[in-house]
Design a protein around this motif. Structure first.
Motif, mmCIF file in Angstrom:
data_model
loop_
_atom_site.group_PDB
_atom_site.id
_atom_site.type_symbol
_atom_site.label_atom_id
_atom_site.label_comp_id
_atom_site.label_asym_id
_atom_site.label_seq_id
_atom_site.Cartn_x
_atom_site.Cartn_y
_atom_site.Cartn_z
ATOM 1 N N MET A 1 0.847 -1.183 0.000
ATOM 2 C CA MET A 1 0.000 0.000 0.000
ATOM 3 C C MET A 1 0.887 1.239 0.000
ATOM 4 O O MET A 1 1.796 1.355 0.806
ATOM 5 N N THR A 2 0.611 2.143 -0.885
ATOM 6 C CA THR A 2 1.366 3.380 -0.959
ATOM 7 C C THR A 2 0.615 4.470 -0.206
ATOM 8 O O THR A 2 -0.593 4.638 -0.381
ATOM 9 N N LEU A 3 1.343 5.190 0.616
ATOM 10 C CA LEU A 3 0.747 6.297 1.353
ATOM 11 C C LEU A 3 0.604 7.508 0.442
ATOM 12 O O LEU A 3 1.439 7.730 -0.431
ATOM 13 N N PRO A 4 -0.437 8.319 0.673
ATOM 14 C CA PRO A 4 -0.502 9.597 -0.034
ATOM 15 C C PRO A 4 0.705 10.456 0.379
ATOM 16 O O PRO A 4 1.392 10.144 1.347
ATOM 17 N N SER A 5 0.911 11.550 -0.303
ATOM 18 C CA SER A 5 2.037 12.414 0.030
ATOM 19 C C SER A 5 1.860 13.002 1.425
ATOM 20 O O SER A 5 0.735 13.097 1.954
ATOM 21 N N ALA A 6 2.973 13.410 2.019
ATOM 22 C CA ALA A 6 2.935 14.043 3.341
ATOM 23 C C ALA A 6 2.061 15.294 3.290
ATOM 24 O O ALA A 6 1.308 15.580 4.228
ATOM 25 N N ARG A 7 2.138 16.034 2.186
ATOM 26 C CA ARG A 7 1.331 17.261 2.031
ATOM 27 C C ARG A 7 -0.163 16.921 2.071
ATOM 28 O O ARG A 7 -0.939 17.587 2.751
ATOM 29 N N THR A 8 -0.565 15.868 1.386
ATOM 30 C CA THR A 8 -1.973 15.456 1.373
ATOM 31 C C THR A 8 -2.419 15.005 2.757
ATOM 32 O O THR A 8 -3.500 15.370 3.228
ATOM 33 N N LEU A 9 -1.563 14.242 3.436
ATOM 34 C CA LEU A 9 -1.895 13.795 4.797
ATOM 35 C C LEU A 9 -2.025 14.979 5.748
ATOM 36 O O LEU A 9 -2.914 15.002 6.608
ATOM 37 N N CYS A 10 -1.160 15.971 5.605
ATOM 38 C CA CYS A 10 -1.255 17.175 6.443
ATOM 39 C C CYS A 10 -2.570 17.904 6.185
ATOM 40 O O CYS A 10 -3.239 18.351 7.122
ATOM 41 N N ALA A 11 -2.954 18.019 4.923
ATOM 42 C CA ALA A 11 -4.202 18.707 4.573
ATOM 43 C C ALA A 11 -5.413 17.963 5.146
ATOM 44 O O ALA A 11 -6.335 18.587 5.689
ATOM 45 N N ILE A 12 -5.407 16.648 5.049
ATOM 46 C CA ILE A 12 -6.518 15.852 5.599
ATOM 47 C C ILE A 12 -6.549 15.984 7.122
ATOM 48 O O ILE A 12 -7.617 16.140 7.732
ATOM 49 N N GLY A 13 -5.386 15.931 7.771
ATOM 50 C CA GLY A 13 -5.315 16.098 9.228
ATOM 51 C C GLY A 13 -5.803 17.467 9.653
ATOM 52 O O GLY A 13 -6.513 17.607 10.653
ATOM 53 N N PHE A 14 -5.432 18.503 8.895
ATOM 54 C CA PHE A 14 -5.898 19.861 9.184
ATOM 55 C C PHE A 14 -7.423 19.920 9.092
ATOM 56 O O PHE A 14 -8.083 20.506 9.953
ATOM 57 N N ALA A 15 -7.987 19.296 8.058
ATOM 58 C CA ALA A 15 -9.449 19.254 7.913
ATOM 59 C C ALA A 15 -10.084 18.539 9.104
ATOM 60 O O ALA A 15 -11.149 18.950 9.590
ATOM 61 N N GLY A 16 -9.428 17.486 9.606
ATOM 62 C CA GLY A 16 -9.926 16.790 10.793
ATOM 63 C C GLY A 16 -9.949 17.698 12.012
ATOM 64 O O GLY A 16 -10.898 17.678 12.801
#
Length: 166
Positions: free
Chosen positions: A1-16
């Motif tokens: 499984m490939t993780l999304p980019s760190a930037r995408t994960l940060c954006a999703i975490g920020f939305a959370g």
């Protein structure tokens, strides 16, 4: 499984984090549930984690930036885990062991130095032990504890997704 980019994960975490704060503000202003001092400190931890995640959106293009953002987010999540854990512990104390209610946070901030305010808030009070709302059998601090654990795990994912060194 490939993780999304760190930037995408940060954006999703920020939305959370935005979702968590929106939920807290909805409960306060629409449901009439005033936050106790420990709740206010937990909100501060969510806001700090959210700011670090937002920072991560902009600096996570580099391995160092992503890892610094992930580390700071993890620290904010750990502080939230400690605060929410303390809150859950207070809610599960027997009624005869619950501390008495104290003055509100605003009064404490006006009268005492911040170190003393922090000590008094972490000690907890009777209002922090009240359970005024449950969802699926869990109180707000229990849900918040789960959210902070999730934020911590998310920070670890961001760390792992940091771009490779060039």
């Amino acid at each position: 499984m490939t993780l999304p980019s760190a930037r995408t994960l940060c954006a999703i975490g920020f939305a959370g984090c935005i979702f968590l704060m929106a939920s807290a503000l909805y409960m306060e202003h629409q449901m009439g549930m005033d936050p106790c001092p420990l709740c206010v400190f937990q909100r501060v931890s969510v806001i700090i984690a959210g700011l670090f995640l937002l920072m991560g959106v902009f600096v996570s293009g580099s391995r160092t930036g992503a890892r610094i953002g992930a580390s700071l987010t993890a620290l904010a999540a750990l502080s939230g885990i400690g605060l929410a854990g303390r809150h859950v512990w207070l809610q599960h104390l027997p009624a005869d062991q619950v501390p008495q209610c104290g003055p509100g946070l605003e009064y404490l901030l006006d009268v005492f130095p911040w170190q003393e305010v922090l000590a008094k808030v972490l000690t907890g009070s009777g209002e922090c032990a009240e359970v005024s709302w449950r969802f699926l059998g869990l109180s707000i601090p229990e849900w918040t504890l789960i959210a902070f654990i999730g934020l911590f795990v998310w920070a670890l994912l961001i760390w792992r997704a940091a771009p490779a060194a060039r």
